[in-house]
Design an enzyme around this catalytic site. Structure first.
Site, short mmCIF file in Angstrom:
data_model
loop_
_atom_site.label_atom_id
_atom_site.label_comp_id
_atom_site.label_asym_id
_atom_site.label_seq_id
_atom_site.Cartn_x
_atom_site.Cartn_y
_atom_site.Cartn_z
N GLU A 1 2.83 1.67 11.74
CA GLU A 1 2.08 2.47 12.72
C GLU A 1 2.97 3.33 13.59
O GLU A 1 2.59 4.44 13.97
CB GLU A 1 1.23 1.58 13.65
CG GLU A 1 0.83 0.22 13.15
CD GLU A 1 -0.23 0.20 12.09
OE1 GLU A 1 -1.23 0.90 12.22
OE2 GLU A 1 -0.05 -0.55 11.10
N ILE B 1 0.83 -1.20 0.00
CA ILE B 1 0.00 0.00 0.00
C ILE B 1 0.87 1.26 0.00
O ILE B 1 0.40 2.33 0.35
CB ILE B 1 -0.99 -0.01 1.17
CG1 ILE B 1 -0.26 -0.04 2.52
CG2 ILE B 1 -1.94 -1.19 1.06
CD1 ILE B 1 -1.20 0.17 3.72
N LYS C 1 10.18 -6.07 13.13
CA LYS C 1 9.01 -5.81 13.99
C LYS C 1 7.89 -5.05 13.29
O LYS C 1 6.75 -5.07 13.76
CB LYS C 1 9.44 -5.02 15.22
CG LYS C 1 10.11 -5.85 16.31
CD LYS C 1 10.38 -4.94 17.51
CE LYS C 1 10.77 -5.70 18.75
NZ LYS C 1 11.07 -4.73 19.84
N LEU D 1 14.82 -3.35 7.26
CA LEU D 1 15.13 -4.03 6.00
C LEU D 1 15.61 -3.06 4.93
O LEU D 1 16.47 -3.38 4.13
CB LEU D 1 13.88 -4.77 5.49
CG LEU D 1 13.37 -5.90 6.39
CD1 LEU D 1 12.03 -6.42 5.88
CD2 LEU D 1 14.39 -7.04 6.45
N ASN D 2 14.99 -1.88 4.90
CA ASN D 2 15.33 -0.90 3.87
C ASN D 2 15.30 0.49 4.50
O ASN D 2 14.23 0.98 4.88
CB ASN D 2 14.33 -0.99 2.70
CG ASN D 2 14.69 -0.06 1.56
OD1 ASN D 2 15.15 1.07 1.76
ND2 ASN D 2 14.48 -0.51 0.33
#
Lengths: 338, 178, 744
Positions: free
Chosen positions: C711, C472, C707, C637-638
């Site tokens: 949010e 999204i 994790k 991760l990025n």
């Protein structure tokens, strides 16, 4: 939005004739407000008469040293015009405080005068609204009124005029050139828009079929002693809660002439010559500006949620006049209010 | 009698306009907006519909080089106009420098406001009034981004404005992305 | 991009970036079919009551109109709630369904669907549908409904009710010298993703449908539509490769999906329905919530009690719930805690999850109250938080799987220059403006969901990984590509990630920040399985140099499988694939959260948010000049897409603090500012410097150590800004947004 017919007018006369002869017809130029209102079902024209090809895109110096601006000059062209930036920086600043760059590119000088209110209930085609449907009642009164008028409202309508440009035009004492089926006429800017009274469906004094052809500005004055100060719910791209166009002419350390107009507070740009007269001969000071603000806001009354606008307008007037007197006008891209 | 009152269809109007260098002659009902023409009839869906009211900027295209909200433009009024959409600025293989800068600065997330942001930024630089981040922010305020990529967008535009090579993502430090 | 491993952990550019910046990425309303027709939904003009009569005559005779569906003439739909509960995000109650009957249960509810040959004709005819109503008086104000608040609802799946009280909060409060009790309110909000809800149903013939709809998880609309319309799941594909923002709004199926599908089935034609921006305010929203927080402390700043009570709006027909007060039981170490959560019914559409549902509201109230307490105590707000730092989750009495919040506080404070703050309110100035520095803590649960994924290597050396999750805007395509490229030592350009299609391995909706951990680990597992398969094929080659090699003894790099001990002994990927006798080798794997682990540990992400505001007090103008958000969220991760997610959360937090408010007219029961001109989301001019820090955090809840980030960026942001406004002005505004009049 409903379907409608379309006429592309080649001459002013043709355009006027096309609209005057059809009660359901409307002129369209930039379309930035009209097309939006049509999508909401607020405006339901049977025919649009496209005036964008008419020869009203020029700006010319007037014999009196002023400037005549064709009704189809886009807002952005007007704001960034070298003469306007030099001679009428208050106008330039007010235009740049409004809408977005895209809208300013499309919207025209004449169309800016004809913007309709942002009253929530005017836009809600299912709610009673005297402006949209005369006699149906005013839903705003007793409703969500935070953005509504504090001056010049009536029991029929508490809507405000949304334009920024018009607030500057009011302060500068512009003249509106109008052409219609009965010929051409001029209207002083303060007489162009009207207060709602018991006929809020009439935003202004144009008759059906009449078209704004130009705005005329008097010879420039005020130099760098001006400011357009706009207060709103985010720092750009929002309509004014309160805006102030201020300009002063100084004679030594005294004010020779002052102009103050308010936006976002009434059905038209709000200007009170008596308030301006109070400043004549005064030394610029918060106290003197406060007295003028009080006179300008005389009779102001809130609806509850918008009561704050009265005090906000007072403070904004003092600040804008201070900026004007100091020759440090508000820069629209700088969100620090100096 | 006007079409609003009757049950009849409005008379179509013949329009010729150029989109991304290609000329189209079309017969259109007057109520077709430029945005809906692009998306639904010419199948150029790069221009986005975010509000259809001139309140978000996602539909921004260049009309004769000027950035406007295509959702508020009636297509029949654009006869003779030259329209440039995001598809006309560059392709994945030949990106416009502004498009490349947006990728390099991760100046988007969902990508839905992005074509409008890029067209608006290109239009803005053409206008010549944006001389730094503060002015970029003000003059780009007609383009909302709900993913909140604003700081990256301003950085991307500022790099494109200065015509300098945007820092390349990929180095293993956070600073590189800033 | 160069082939430099590992990709994971780098600021790798989005693999879908070129598609997005060139307008080639296709969203739900951008697919087409021959013979497609257009639909327009007609909104009710009352908020409560019933339709007495519909007059379709003018609309039906308008040009191009093919059909008009209403509650009177629509095709049969199931009466019972059961099929509609196939929405995996459904909440307790009776799910809304459009055109069900004559009842109007909220303002703007669809009363008819017009279908016409063109968008313009559908829109025109929709304006001609006339309805007569019997109106009742709606209640849309949660404060007015507060008297009927209740906590006897059936708990929503996945939303823990408040834990039982611990200690005796009331007694501790009464016995404490330093205490405060205040009410807080955050204005109701709408998600307002830039893309509006839209569904394009492609009629493929013979009852086959391909549905492109805005969704955070393709499986959900598919399950729902198949159950509601009794369709064969083998004949329905839902495909949604790009989603123009959602923030929780597209978790549940909305009425665009059901109506467009109904029309397509009835007309046996492809149908497109795009809702209007105004109609985006006729569905899920962040519920109006009334909160009371009471805190007490000993003179040294140790919390002696926390009480947190929330009354939250829900609709008449469903008991929507979110975890609003529970945060107050786990964010700080406190012996006496009392938490209470109630619902109150009003006449609106059911609220829905919106970015960090519950936490955004509850943590705001707690963190505003903590700020107030710091002034009562005369203790620095950051020091107060450190003083009461929780080493265990007090709600569940469990240790945290990892919690580097102290590092976030320290690094955030350092970057922000917190030490330069003078403690007194109104003590810092810059020219005409007052300067305020505020901070707050943020928290969100680190969740995972079962996901499946596949990995396929072709003889040409290209790898495809696939999972039915959604991107999204969070960067899912990119992180899945990074993970897969690392597993095989491939250039990321040789990896294709696919998401957003029901033909791909199963994933639930993407929400709650579980996407990266769940889909990421599933793709990793699929890659591992594929590597095993490839090695097996490589071993089987005649004279294979890997004939005795175990998976732990080989490396996948440079297009080859090589012995770790001797790189010259290797088999190319192409040869391994060819050895399979197929054009490609494919493997599938399932990932599920480790339940033993979650029984032992509480898993949360944390943040420390610092904000600087400058306030023109006289005019009420607030500028957020700087924000530093320091995040502890496990493995990143990025760095680029992660940073963007936090930036977005902070921007939405700025909106909550200063701008956003959905306004209902209490008499009409309708939203009056249902547009982006008067519902103010932050614009470019509102956003200045935002700095994001990711602190090192080693977490073992899943193999990747991820994790989730969707949010956490928003939680605490509004509190930090409101606290900064207090520090600047000495004015405590307890109802957000802080608009001009609240400072005059």
């Amino acid at each position: 939005m409903i379907n409608f017919g379309y006429t592309r007018a080649a001459t002013i006369g043709e355009a006027i004739q096309a609209v005057a002869g059809d009660p359901q017809a409307r002129f369209i130029a930039g379309g930035t407000n009209l097309v939006d209102l049509m999508k909401y079902g607020v405006e339901r024209p049977g025919r649009l008469v496209d005036i964008t090809r008419l020869p009203l895109k020029h700006m010319e110096d007037t014999p009196g040293g002023g400037l005549k601006i064709g009704a189809l000059v886009p807002n952005s062209d007007l704001a960034y015009d070298a003469r306007v930036e030099r001679d009428y920086p208050l106008l330039s600043s007010a235009i740049l405080a409004g809408a977005s760059a895209q809208l300013r590119n499309a919207a025209t000088t004449g169309g800016n005068l004809l913007q309709r209110t942002r009253c929530y209930y005017f836009y809600d085609a299912a709610a009673p609204c005297n402006k949209r449907e005369p006699g149906s009642g005013c839903s705003a009164i007793g409703g969500v009124t935070r953005v509504h008028a504090i001056l010049g409202a009536s029991s029929s309508c508490i809507a405000t005029h949304p334009s920024d440009m018009c607030v500057a035009l009011a302060a500068l004492g512009a003249t509106v050139h109008v052409e219609g089926p009965d010929g051409a006429r001029t209207v002083a800017f303060e007489d162009f828009h009207r207060l709602p009274g018991d006929a809020p469906e009439k935003d202004n004094t144009l008759a059906h079929g009449e078209m704004v052809t130009a705005i005329e500005l008097p010879a420039p004055r005020f130099g760098s002693n001006h400011s357009y100060l706009k207060l709103r719910d985010r720092l750009s791209y929002a309509f004014a809660l309160v805006s102030v166009a201020a300009a002063v002419e100084l004679d030594g350390d005294r004010i020779a002439e002052a102009r103050v107009a308010l936006g976002g507070v009434a059905h038209k740009p709000w200007r009170v010559p008596e308030a301006e007269a109070l400043l004549k001969g005064e030394t610029p000071s918060p106290d003197a500006f406060g007295k003028a603000a009080d006179r300008l806001l005389e009779g102001a009354v809130g609806q509850g949620e918008n009561d704050f606008k009265i005090e906000l307008a007072r403070r904004a007037v003092i600040r804008a006049l201070s900026q004007a007197a100091a020759g440090t006008p508000q820069v629209q891209s700088n969100k620090i209010v100096n | 009698m006007s079409p609003a009152q009757s049950g009849s269809a409005p008379e179509p109007v013949s329009v010729t306009l150029s989109v991304n260098g290609q000329t189209h002659t079309l017969s259109l009902e007057p109520s077709v907006t430029l945005l809906d023409l692009l998306r639904e009839r010419l199948h150029l869906t790069g221009s986005k519909k975010g509000c259809d009211q001139g309140q978000c900027g996602a539909c921004t295209v260049l009309v004769d080089g000027r950035r406007v909200n295509s959702c508020l433009q009636l297509a029949v009024m654009k006869d003779g106009a030259e329209i440039t959409t995001i598809e006309g600025l560059g392709t994945p293989d030949r990106l416009h420098p502004m498009q490349a800068a947006f990728i390099a600065h991760d100046a988007f997330q969902c990508g839905y406001c992005t074509p409008g942001q890029i067209c608006s930024a290109v239009g803005m630089l053409g206008e010549g009034h944006a001389h730094g981040p503060e002015e970029i922010r003000e003059l780009m305020s007609g383009n909302l981004c709900r993913c909140g990529a604003y700081t990256n967008i301003v950085d991307a535009i500022e790099d494109a404005r200065r015509g300098r090579e945007a820092p390349t993502l990929g180095t293993p430090s956070l600073e590189a992305a800033e | 991009m160069s082939n430099v491993h590992p990709y994971v952990g780098r600021a790798e550019p989005r693999v879908d970036g070129a598609l997005k910046v060139t307008g080639r990425a296709k969203y739900a309303a951008e697919f087409r079919a021959d013979d497609m027709v257009y639909a327009a939904a007609v909104p009710a003009t009352i908020a409560k009551g019933r339709i007495v009569a519909l007059d379709l005559s003018r609309a039906l005779s308008a040009p191009g109109v093919l059909d008009i569906l209403t509650h009177e003439n629509r095709p049969e739909i199931p009466e019972s709630d059961e099929p509609y509960l196939n929405d995996m995000v459904a909440v307790p109650g009776s799910p809304f369904r459009p055109l069900k009957d004559d009842r109007i249960v909220y303002g703007g509810q669809a009363i008819a669907l017009v279908i016409a040959d063109t968008h313009e004709n559908a829109r025109h005819a929709a304006s001609l549908v006339a309805a007569e109503y019997e109106a009742e008086t709606p209640v849309v104000d949660v404060a007015a409904a507060r008297g009927e608040a209740y906590d006897t609802f059936e708990p929503r799946d996945g939303i823990p009710p408040p834990p039982p009280p611990r200690g005796d909060a009331e007694a501790a409060f009464e016995g404490s010298a330093i205490r405060l009790r205040h009410d807080y309110r955050v204005a109701p909000e709408h998600h307002n993703p830039m893309e509006m809800m839209a569904t394009t149903v492609v009629w493929e013939g013979e009852g086959r449908l391909t549905i492109h709809t805005k969704t955070q998880g393709v499986i959900n609309p598919k399950n729902y539509i198949c159950a509601v319309f009794g369709l064969d799941p083998d004949k329905v594909i839902v495909n949604s490769p790009f989603v123009g923002g959602a923030f929780g709004m597209a978790l549940r199926p909305h009425y665009d999906l059901m109506l467009a599908t109904m029309a397509a089935l009835k007309l046996e034609r492809s149908v497109r329905l795009v809702l209007t921006r105004a109609q985006m305010y006729t569905m899920g929203w962040r519920p109006d919530t009334l909160q009371t927080v009471a805190l007490s402390a000993s003179a040294d700043g140790a919390l002696t009690s926390i009480s947190h009570h929330a009354v939250q709006a829900t609709s008449r027909y469903e008991d929507y719930q979110e975890p609003t007060v529970n945060w107050s039981g786990l964010l700080y170490d406190c012996p006496n805690v009392s938490l209470k959560y109630e619902l109150a019914k009003i006449d609106t559409a059911t609220p829905s999850d919106m970015r960090a549902p519950g936490a955004t509201l509850g943590v705001y109230a707690l963190e505003a109250a903590m700020d107030e307490l710091s002034y009562e105590l005369g203790i620095d707000p950051l020091e107060l938080r450190l003083k009461n730092y929780a080493e265990r989750d007090g709600n569940d009495d469990k240790p945290f799987s990892s919690k580097e919040l102290k590092a976030a506080y320290a690094q955030g404070a350092e970057r922000f220059g917190w030490s330069k703050r003078s403690p007194e309110p109104r003590s810092m100035r810059d020219g005409k403006e007052l300067v305020g520095l505020g901070m707050a803590t943020g928290c969100w649960e680190a969740m995972m969901q079962p996901h499946s994924a596949s990995a396929t290597l072709s003889a040409d050396g290209r790898l495809e990984v696939a999972c039915g999750t959604a991107d999204i805007g969070t960067g899912t395509y990119t992180i899945l590509s990074q993970i897969a490229a690392d597993e095989f030592g491939l250039d990321i350009g040789d990896v294709t990630a696919r998401v957003g299609d029901t033909t791909l391995p199963m994933a639930p909706v993407e929400g709650g920040s579980w996407g990266a951990a769940s889909a990421g680990n599933a793709v990793r597992a699929a890659c591992k399985a594929l590597k095993e398969d490839l090695l097996k094929h490589a071993r089987g080659l005649d004279g294979s140099p890997l004939s005795n090699a175990a998976i732990d003894h080989v490396a996948f790099a440079n297009g080859r499988i090589a012995l770790g001990s001797d790189e010259s002994q290797s088999v190319s990927f192409a040869d391994a694939v060819r050895a399979s006798g197929q054009a490609a080798v494919s493997a599938k794997a399932d990932f599920a959260p480790d339940e033993d682990f979650s029984k032992k540990f509480a898993a949360y992400t944390h943040s420390a948010v610092f904000a600087e505001v400058k306030v023109d007090e006289e005019l009420g103008v607030i500028r957020v000049t700087r924000v530093v958000s320091a995040i502890a969220a496990g493995k990143i991760l990025n760095l680029a897409t992660a940073r963007s997610q936090i930036l977005g959360g902070v921007v939405m937090g700025i909106g909550m603090a200063l701008h956003e408010e959905t306004l209902w007219d209490k008499r009409l029961g309708r939203v009056v500012n249902a547009n982006l001109g008067e519902y103010h989301v932050p614009a470019h001019a509102d956003i200045q410097n935002i700095d994001v820090i990711f602190v090192e955090e080693d977490d073992k809840a899943n193999p990747l150590g991820v994790k989730g980030l969707g949010e956490i960026g928003i939680v605490g942001a509004a509190a930090a800004i409101a606290n900064a406004v207090f520090h600047a002005t000495g004015r405590r505004v307890r109802d957000l947004p802080i608009t001009i009049e609240k400072l005059l």
